[in-house]
Design an enzyme around this catalytic site. Structure first.
Site, mmCIF file in Angstrom:
data_model
loop_
_atom_site.group_PDB
_atom_site.id
_atom_site.type_symbol
_atom_site.label_atom_id
_atom_site.label_comp_id
_atom_site.label_asym_id
_atom_site.label_seq_id
_atom_site.Cartn_x
_atom_site.Cartn_y
_atom_site.Cartn_z
ATOM 1 N N ALA A 55 33.983 -24.443 37.147
ATOM 2 C CA ALA A 55 34.478 -25.251 36.026
ATOM 3 C C ALA A 55 34.441 -24.483 34.712
ATOM 4 C CB ALA A 55 33.648 -26.527 35.911
ATOM 5 N N THR A 144 16.213 -24.306 44.587
ATOM 6 C CA THR A 144 15.244 -23.623 43.727
ATOM 7 C C THR A 144 13.804 -23.930 44.130
ATOM 8 O OG1 THR A 144 14.348 -23.675 41.467
ATOM 9 C CG2 THR A 144 15.581 -25.598 42.150
ATOM 10 N N ASP A 145 12.899 -23.020 43.809
ATOM 11 C CA ASP A 145 11.479 -23.280 44.093
ATOM 12 C C ASP A 145 10.923 -24.393 43.198
ATOM 13 O OD1 ASP A 145 11.253 -21.937 41.651
ATOM 14 O OD2 ASP A 145 9.899 -20.371 42.382
ATOM 15 N N GLU A 146 11.691 -24.773 42.155
ATOM 16 C CA GLU A 146 11.202 -25.849 41.268
ATOM 17 C C GLU A 146 11.103 -27.188 41.991
ATOM 18 O OE1 GLU A 146 12.338 -26.240 37.323
ATOM 19 O OE2 GLU A 146 12.453 -24.093 36.998
ATOM 20 N N TYR A 169 15.851 -31.308 35.676
ATOM 21 C CA TYR A 169 16.592 -30.289 36.436
ATOM 22 C C TYR A 169 16.103 -30.237 37.877
ATOM 23 C CZ TYR A 169 17.415 -25.642 38.421
ATOM 24 O OH TYR A 169 17.738 -24.611 39.286
ATOM 25 N N LYS A 173 18.096 -31.033 41.418
ATOM 26 C CA LYS A 173 18.254 -30.086 42.530
ATOM 27 C C LYS A 173 17.665 -30.670 43.818
ATOM 28 C CE LYS A 173 19.755 -26.493 42.465
ATOM 29 N NZ LYS A 173 21.169 -26.028 42.629
HETATM 30 P P1 NAD Z 1 24.325 -20.450 35.814
HETATM 31 O O1 NAD Z 1 23.989 -21.580 34.895
HETATM 32 O O2 NAD Z 1 24.325 -19.056 35.308
HETATM 33 O O3 NAD Z 1 25.769 -20.690 36.460
HETATM 34 C C1 NAD Z 1 26.216 -21.934 36.923
HETATM 35 C C2 NAD Z 1 27.696 -21.796 37.250
HETATM 36 O O4 NAD Z 1 28.153 -23.038 37.773
HETATM 37 C C3 NAD Z 1 28.568 -21.483 36.019
HETATM 38 O O5 NAD Z 1 29.546 -20.539 36.349
HETATM 39 C C4 NAD Z 1 29.212 -22.822 35.698
HETATM 40 O O6 NAD Z 1 30.477 -22.690 35.063
HETATM 41 C C5 NAD Z 1 29.329 -23.420 37.074
HETATM 42 N N1 NAD Z 1 29.369 -24.883 37.061
HETATM 43 C C6 NAD Z 1 28.519 -25.728 36.424
HETATM 44 N N2 NAD Z 1 28.883 -26.998 36.633
HETATM 45 C C7 NAD Z 1 29.970 -26.965 37.448
HETATM 46 C C8 NAD Z 1 30.786 -27.964 38.031
HETATM 47 N N3 NAD Z 1 30.568 -29.257 37.818
HETATM 48 N N4 NAD Z 1 31.809 -27.574 38.818
HETATM 49 C C9 NAD Z 1 32.050 -26.245 39.036
HETATM 50 N N5 NAD Z 1 31.321 -25.266 38.488
HETATM 51 C C10 NAD Z 1 30.288 -25.629 37.707
HETATM 52 O O7 NAD Z 1 23.347 -20.624 37.038
HETATM 53 P P2 NAD Z 1 22.566 -19.528 37.877
HETATM 54 O O8 NAD Z 1 21.329 -19.154 37.152
HETATM 55 O O9 NAD Z 1 23.514 -18.478 38.331
HETATM 56 O O10 NAD Z 1 22.119 -20.421 39.136
HETATM 57 C C11 NAD Z 1 23.003 -20.581 40.230
HETATM 58 C C12 NAD Z 1 22.380 -21.524 41.224
HETATM 59 O O11 NAD Z 1 21.121 -21.006 41.634
HETATM 60 C C13 NAD Z 1 22.092 -22.915 40.683
HETATM 61 O O12 NAD Z 1 22.371 -23.847 41.690
HETATM 62 C C14 NAD Z 1 20.614 -22.882 40.337
HETATM 63 O O13 NAD Z 1 20.059 -24.173 40.444
HETATM 64 C C15 NAD Z 1 20.096 -21.961 41.410
HETATM 65 N N6 NAD Z 1 18.900 -21.186 41.060
HETATM 66 C C16 NAD Z 1 18.824 -20.491 39.881
HETATM 67 C C17 NAD Z 1 17.707 -19.721 39.621
HETATM 68 C C18 NAD Z 1 17.556 -18.947 38.336
HETATM 69 O O14 NAD Z 1 16.456 -18.480 38.039
HETATM 70 N N7 NAD Z 1 18.592 -18.749 37.537
HETATM 71 C C19 NAD Z 1 16.667 -19.652 40.554
HETATM 72 C C20 NAD Z 1 16.775 -20.385 41.749
HETATM 73 C C21 NAD Z 1 17.906 -21.134 41.997
HETATM 74 O O1 DAU Z 2 12.043 -21.240 39.447
HETATM 75 C C1 DAU Z 2 13.441 -21.167 39.554
HETATM 76 C C2 DAU Z 2 14.032 -21.722 38.304
HETATM 77 O O2 DAU Z 2 13.744 -20.805 37.277
HETATM 78 C C3 DAU Z 2 15.530 -21.946 38.396
HETATM 79 O O3 DAU Z 2 15.803 -22.911 39.366
HETATM 80 C C4 DAU Z 2 16.099 -22.386 37.058
HETATM 81 O O4 DAU Z 2 17.517 -22.459 37.142
HETATM 82 C C5 DAU Z 2 15.710 -21.396 36.005
HETATM 83 O O5 DAU Z 2 16.099 -21.902 34.743
HETATM 84 C C6 DAU Z 2 14.216 -21.113 36.007
HETATM 85 O O6 DAU Z 2 13.467 -22.252 35.464
HETATM 86 P P1 DAU Z 2 12.205 -22.031 34.507
HETATM 87 O O7 DAU Z 2 12.033 -23.220 33.657
HETATM 88 O O8 DAU Z 2 11.034 -21.551 35.255
HETATM 89 O O9 DAU Z 2 12.786 -20.773 33.663
HETATM 90 P P2 DAU Z 2 12.741 -20.458 32.102
HETATM 91 O O10 DAU Z 2 13.242 -19.075 31.944
HETATM 92 O O11 DAU Z 2 13.358 -21.519 31.277
HETATM 93 O O12 DAU Z 2 11.174 -20.464 31.813
HETATM 94 C C7 DAU Z 2 10.311 -19.534 32.468
HETATM 95 C C8 DAU Z 2 8.928 -19.649 31.862
HETATM 96 O O13 DAU Z 2 8.993 -19.191 30.505
HETATM 97 C C9 DAU Z 2 8.413 -21.071 31.791
HETATM 98 O O14 DAU Z 2 7.002 -21.059 31.976
HETATM 99 C C10 DAU Z 2 8.734 -21.515 30.374
HETATM 100 C C11 DAU Z 2 8.616 -20.210 29.588
HETATM 101 N N1 DAU Z 2 9.515 -20.115 28.411
HETATM 102 C C12 DAU Z 2 10.845 -20.309 28.585
HETATM 103 C C13 DAU Z 2 11.707 -20.246 27.509
HETATM 104 C C14 DAU Z 2 13.201 -20.451 27.680
HETATM 105 C C15 DAU Z 2 8.980 -19.834 27.159
HETATM 106 O O15 DAU Z 2 7.764 -19.647 26.986
HETATM 107 N N2 DAU Z 2 9.831 -19.777 26.096
HETATM 108 C C16 DAU Z 2 11.178 -19.975 26.210
HETATM 109 O O16 DAU Z 2 11.897 -19.921 25.183
#
Ligand code: NAD
Ligand code: DAU
Length: 362
Positions: A55, A144-146, A169, A173
């Site tokens: 999207a 996700t592990d969350e 979030y 998930k």
């Molecule tokens: P991101 O936010 O970088 O990307 C999300 C993508 O999905 C974007 O390209 C966005 O345009 C698209 N999108 C959002 N809503 C949509 C919709 N309704 N229809 C079609 N496309 C849509 O996310 P990411 O960090 O690459 O994470 C990808 C997946 O992995 C997610 O499902 C997230 O929950 C999971 N995940 C992320 C992490 C992390 O640390 N980033 C860790 C574990 C799991």
């Molecule tokens: O564990 C997997 C998840 O990790 C994914 O599913 C999510 O998509 C991804 O956003 C991430 O979630 P977290 O909340 O763990 O990630 P974030 O980077 O937001 O935060 C990581 C740690 O850092 C958490 O303890 C909060 C802290 N943090 C985060 C931000 C953005 C700060 O201290 N300051 C900040 O500004």
């Protein structure tokens, strides 16, 4: 199930790729991990057909896919996973679905939970309905592990643990996963789930801690550490996460879940901040303790035995992955500087202004 792609020319390290389906729909493929997954697939010696449905929300960026834009086996479709017509058009052309599409940032879910339920739960349902109608070979839900919630030390979360999500979030998930489970049990949709840990690396939108802190440090801005900075996470390099998902797609058991994580001792926020300061050569005084995130999960830690038994292991340590990532953000200001404008600062102001000490916001 379609015939596997892959060629006899594959190296020993890539033999898993022979189990990949021939035509793969990657939803959310213009995001951070999804685009790494697409680049991985299309870099294989005999790549599958890859269709990306995305999207292009604030987190989606076609620049992430620039290097594969002209690949003959790649096609981009602009569409929303909540829109049954857009999903139908994409699903009709593939043998399997890998669902990365999601709202993915915890802080945004605390500000506005509704869009998370829409995409992460309802969108997953729309995809599952399409998979059910088309009788696909595999439906891989990227989770996700969350979903395990806060895990007390020294426990490690195993795939059979109950789901105890605590942020909007994480709950969205877990809701998506529950839909997958129900569709597997009720309709026999061949679902597999991956639960990845905190992922970092090139092309990550600068809102999660690592890319936010790196880009803030490069701009001389404050690094806002929530609370005492003692919450720990399992940090995983993006290419390792993408390869883990591809291996599960090729080899995973239908109905099973797979933890994908670095699996080392989890790292706290202070350590992340200190490493970013060192690697960017910034002033340590940029690190600022701010009010804590509401409902902050203090520890995630994964048991990754199942993935390792499948032959997967991470190729980077946090030290080597972080060094590469900092170098990438130093060299690719052309990618992130345009993102840190307009709507980015609207979010930043909403999230960080109420937290005393987050520094000046444009
Ligand atoms: P991101 O936010 O970088 O990307 C999300 C993508 O999905 C974007 O390209 C966005 O345009 C698209 N999108 C959002 N809503 C949509 C919709 N309704 N229809 C079609 N496309 C849509 O996310 P990411 O960090 O690459 O994470 C990808 C997946 O992995 C997610 O499902 C997230 O929950 C999971 N995940 C992320 C992490 C992390 O640390 N980033 C860790 C574990 C799991
Ligand atoms: O564990 C997997 C998840 O990790 C994914 O599913 C999510 O998509 C991804 O956003 C991430 O979630 P977290 O909340 O763990 O990630 P974030 O980077 O937001 O935060 C990581 C740690 O850092 C958490 O303890 C909060 C802290 N943090 C985060 C931000 C953005 C700060 O201290 N300051 C900040 O500004």
């Amino acid at each position: 199930m379609a015939e596997p792609a892959g060629s006899p020319g594959l190296g020993a390290g890539e033999s898993w790729a022979q189990g990949l389906p021939l035509r793969i729909l990657v939803t959310g493929g213009a995001g951070f991990i999804g685009s790494a997954f697409v680049r991985l697939l299309l870099g294989l010696p005999d790549p599958p057909q890859v269709i990306v449905l995305d999207a292009l929300t604030y987190a989606g960026n076609l620049a992430n896919l620039a290097e594969v834009a002209d690949h003959p086996r790649y096609r981009f479709m602009h569409g929303n996973i909540c829109d049954p017509a857009a999903v139908e058009a994409a699903v009709a052309e593939v043998d399997c679905i890998v669902n990365f599409a999601a709202e993915s940032h915890v802080d945004r879910s605390i500000l506005d939970p509704g869009q998370f339920i829409q995409t992460d739960v309802f969108g997953t349902y729309v995809l599952l309905e399409a998979a059910r109608r088309h009788g696909h070979g595999r439906f891989l839900q990227v989770s996700t592990d969350e979903v395990y919630g806060d895990v007390e030390a020294p426990r490690l979360s195993t795939e059979d643990d109950p789901l105890r999500p605590r942020s909007p979030y994480a709950a969205s998930k877990a809701g998506g996963e529950m839909q997958c489970r129900a569709y597997h049990a009720t309709y026999g949709v061949p679902v597999i789930v991956t639960r990845g840990s905190n992922t970092y690396g090139p092309y990550q939108y600068p809102e999660k801690i690592i890319p936010l802190f790196i880009t803030n440090a490069l701009e001389g801005r404050a690094l806002p550490l929530y609370g005492r900075g003692t919450a720990v996470r399992d940090y995983l390099y993006v290419d390792d996460h993408a390869r883990g998902i591809a291996m599960v797609l090729a080899r995973g058991a239908i109905g099973a879940a797979y933890n994908i994580g670095q699996g080392d001792a989890p790292i706290d926020g202070q350590t992340v901040a200190r490493s970013v300061v060192e690697l960017t050569g910034s002033d340590p005084a940029l690190v600022t303790h701010v009010k804590d995130r509401p409902g902050h999960d203090l520890r995630y830690a994964l048991d990754t035995t199942r993935m390792r038994q499948m032959g997967w292991s991470p190729t980077r340590t946090l030290a080597s992955g972080l060094e590469e990532t900092v170098r990438w953000y130093q060299e690719r200001r052309d990618w992130w500087e345009p993102i840190k404008s307009g709507a980015f600062w609207d979010f930043y102001r909403r999230n960080y202004r109420p937290l005393a000490g987050a520094g000046p916001v444009p």
